[in-house]
Design an enzyme around this catalytic site. Structure first.
Site, PDB file in Angstrom:
ATOM      1  N   LYS A 197      71.460 -31.579  49.305  1.00  8.30           N
ATOM      2  CA  LYS A 197      72.061 -31.781  50.633  1.00  8.30           C
ATOM      3  C   LYS A 197      70.951 -31.957  51.660  1.00  8.30           C
ATOM      4  O   LYS A 197      69.939 -31.248  51.614  1.00  8.30           O
ATOM      5  CB  LYS A 197      72.942 -30.575  50.964  1.00  8.30           C
ATOM      6  CG  LYS A 197      73.746 -30.714  52.253  1.00  8.30           C
ATOM      7  CD  LYS A 197      74.646 -29.486  52.492  1.00  8.30           C
ATOM      8  CE  LYS A 197      75.472 -29.661  53.754  1.00  8.30           C
ATOM      9  NZ  LYS A 197      76.375 -28.519  54.025  1.00  8.30           N
ATOM     10  N   SER A 244      81.295 -29.692  55.171  1.00  9.72           N
ATOM     11  CA  SER A 244      80.251 -30.638  55.477  1.00  9.72           C
ATOM     12  C   SER A 244      79.487 -31.155  54.252  1.00  9.72           C
ATOM     13  O   SER A 244      78.830 -32.203  54.346  1.00  9.72           O
ATOM     14  CB  SER A 244      79.242 -29.986  56.424  1.00  9.72           C
ATOM     15  OG  SER A 244      78.569 -28.923  55.797  1.00  9.72           O
ATOM     16  N   SER A 249      82.115 -25.103  53.914  1.00 11.72           N
ATOM     17  CA  SER A 249      81.510 -26.403  53.590  1.00 11.72           C
ATOM     18  C   SER A 249      81.100 -26.624  52.142  1.00 11.72           C
ATOM     19  O   SER A 249      80.734 -27.738  51.777  1.00 11.72           O
ATOM     20  CB  SER A 249      80.290 -26.638  54.461  1.00 11.72           C
ATOM     21  OG  SER A 249      80.699 -27.137  55.704  1.00 11.72           O
TER      22      SER A 249
HETATM   23  N1  GLN Z   1      84.346 -27.098  58.771  1.00 15.18           N
HETATM   24  C1  GLN Z   1      83.646 -25.979  59.314  1.00 15.18           C
HETATM   25  C2  GLN Z   1      82.952 -26.378  60.594  1.00 15.18           C
HETATM   26  O1  GLN Z   1      83.125 -27.475  60.983  1.00 15.18           O
HETATM   27  C3  GLN Z   1      82.686 -25.425  58.308  1.00 15.18           C
HETATM   28  C4  GLN Z   1      81.388 -26.119  58.278  1.00 15.18           C
HETATM   29  C5  GLN Z   1      80.412 -25.462  57.341  1.00 15.18           C
HETATM   30  O2  GLN Z   1      80.772 -24.604  56.552  1.00 15.18           O
HETATM   31  N2  GLN Z   1      79.156 -25.844  57.458  1.00 15.18           N
HETATM   32  O3  GLN Z   1      82.269 -25.620  61.188  1.00 15.18           O
END
Ligand code: GLN
Length: 485
Positions: free
Chosen positions: A78, A155, A179
């Protein structure tokens, strides 16, 4: 030969050890797969030459019998992880061309164990998002039903899509509020967010430091167990890393769940939960019951406060963490007639809409006069949410819930774009776990009526990933989910 990209990590390791193929042949097959799948936009940087060099080295290790635990395994990383001498941007314009001089602890563990780096994977900008649409490099296409152009989740959308489409054996992900788990669910793969403190955050670009955790996204439960073992461990460079022995997670696989107490929280079955999701959840419950587990109805009464709490705390921390991107030290610089304007121009140009939204919310809730009303209150509610789990775990050993209230939705979905709250609602089942610092896994349970993967989430006690692996293994065996071929 391209068929070898369909193997799991465990099968690939066997193939390498038994000399069915070399690390170089394997890496070449993945490089071909990367090229063939460019339409998915899963990678933002491919590093084929670097990968081949590492693979060549792995072949030497196999030849002289000094092969390490992940020798020759091609991984996708990532883009939130700093990788030494390899561009790392968090998929943000503000980090254009940033090449770190150091390696994140998690990736250095993986590479020290012999893993090969295929490239950097697409993600929501600074990990803020649930659909991979906030990336500066554009959205990722979910490999299921490509023609429908659905999101892979976020994400870690590039990570989940790349694993599902066999463009890497497995990938690293990070999870701040879901995410790893939500994209794993959307793409029909398996991912675990370990306990907060299990993996070092050193060298991972910070989003919300009290929530961020790294973890693997892989083809199945066993592969996650193998990878987490390598990724985890105490690191003096991260003051929140916990000095605790890393168990052999693979040893938990195959253990019986007889007598295991599985909690089912009432609050995760809100009115309006789709029948499909509810019935797969029931299927998971039934599988564990049949295998001898005891099902316990539990309550997590503060669940309804989790989303607002998360969307105060995470932006607050983000606004502070992202203050370092000033146009001076890293990446993009847009000049101005004086210093302040250089900051303003760089940040205006460098950050995308969602990141700016979060910086503004975060700055607001931390400012004098609002700090007590929002931030402090959110911290208190966070404790109540944590206490809910502490109480629930007096009655049960592991908790089973759906991962996400929906399956993958179309890229550009209007309701999500016009009202960001709708996007945030997608995190309803994952954020409580993050606020409480607990480990949780998502694994595929079946397909929706229109053929899209759905996931179940297993939540464990602090530092008890082993029980998650044990229960997940039983669910996986019975669910017989068919990965994308
Ligand atoms: N969807 C969540 C957010 O937008 C989680 C994102 C994450 O876990 N990095 O913050």
């Amino acid at each position: 030969m391209t068929d070898i990209t369909k193997l799991t990590l465990a099968e690939t390791l066997n193939g390498l050890k038994n000399k069915q193929f070399s690390a170089t042949e394997l890496t070449k097959a993945y490089i071909e797969s990367m090229e063939a799948n460019r339409d998915l936009n899963a990678y933002v940087l491919e590093t084929p030459d670097y990968a081949l060099k590492q693979a060549e080295n792995s072949d030497k290790h196999y030849a002289d019998g000094t092969n390490r635990d992940l020798e020759g395994i091609p991984l996708g990383i990532k883009d939130l992880f700093c990788t030494k001498d390899i561009r790392s941007t968090a998929c943000s314009h503000i980090l254009d061309g940033f090449v770190p001089q150091y390696e994140s602890t998690v990736t250095s563990h993986l590479f020290n164990d012999g893993a090969v780096c295929l490239g950097k994977l697409n993600m929501d900008e600074f990990a803020m998002g649930g659909s991979n649409e906030t990336s500066f490099y554009g959205p990722v296409v979910n490999p299921w039903q490509r023609e429908r152009r659905l999101v892979p989740g976020g994400s870690s959308g590039g990570s989940a899509a790349a694993v599902a489409a066999n463009i890497c054996v497995a990938a690293t992900g990070t999870d701040t509020g879901g995410s790893i788990r939500q994209p794993a669910a959307f793409c029909g793969v398996t991912g675990i967010k370990p306990t907060y403190g299990r993996c070092s955050r050193y060298g991972i670009m910070a989003f919300a430091s009290s929530l961020d955790q790294a973890g693997p996204i892989a083809k199945d439960v066993r592969d996650c167990a193998i990878l987490l073992k390598s990724m985890a461990g105490y690191d003096a460079k991260d003051s929140t890393s916990v000095n605790k022995e890393v168990p052999d997670f693979v040893a938990a696989l195959g253990q019986s769940v007889r007598g295991l107490k599985v909690g089912v929280p009432a609050e995760y079955r809100p009115e309006g939960l789709s029948n499909e999701i509810a019935s797969y959840w029931d299927k998971g419950i039934e599988i564990l019951r049949q295998a001898g587990a005891e099902i316990i109805n539990i309550s997590l009464p503060h669940t309804k406060y989790a989303l607002p709490t998360y969307y105060i705390i995470a932006p607050a921390e983000a606004s502070s963490n992202l203050a370092r991107y000033d146009g001076l030290r890293y990446g993009l610089r847009i000049n101005g007639d004086h210093l302040d304007n250089m900051y303003i121009n760089s940040r205006t140009e460098g950050f995308g809409k969602e990141v700016k939204r979060r910086i503004m919310i975060g700055t607001y809730v931390l400012s004098a006069g609002y700090y007590d009303a929002y931030y402090l209150k959110a911290q208190k509610v966070r404790r109540l949410i944590q206490n809910d789990f502490i109480n629930a775990f007096k009655q049960c050993d592991v908790i089973l819930t759906p991962t996400s209230p929906t399956a993958a939705f179309p890229i550009g979905d209007k309701s999500m774009q016009e009202n960001p709250i709708n996007m945030w609602l997608n995190d309803v089942f994952t954020v409580s776990v993050s606020l409480a610092g607990l480990p949780a896994m998502s694994l595929p349970i079946g397909l929706s009526k229109d053929g899209l993967p759905l996931g179940l989430q297993l939540i464990g006690k602090v530092f008890d990933e082993e029980t998650i692996f044990k229960a997940a293994n039983v669910l996986e065996q019975e669910a017989k989910f068919e990965r994308l071929k």
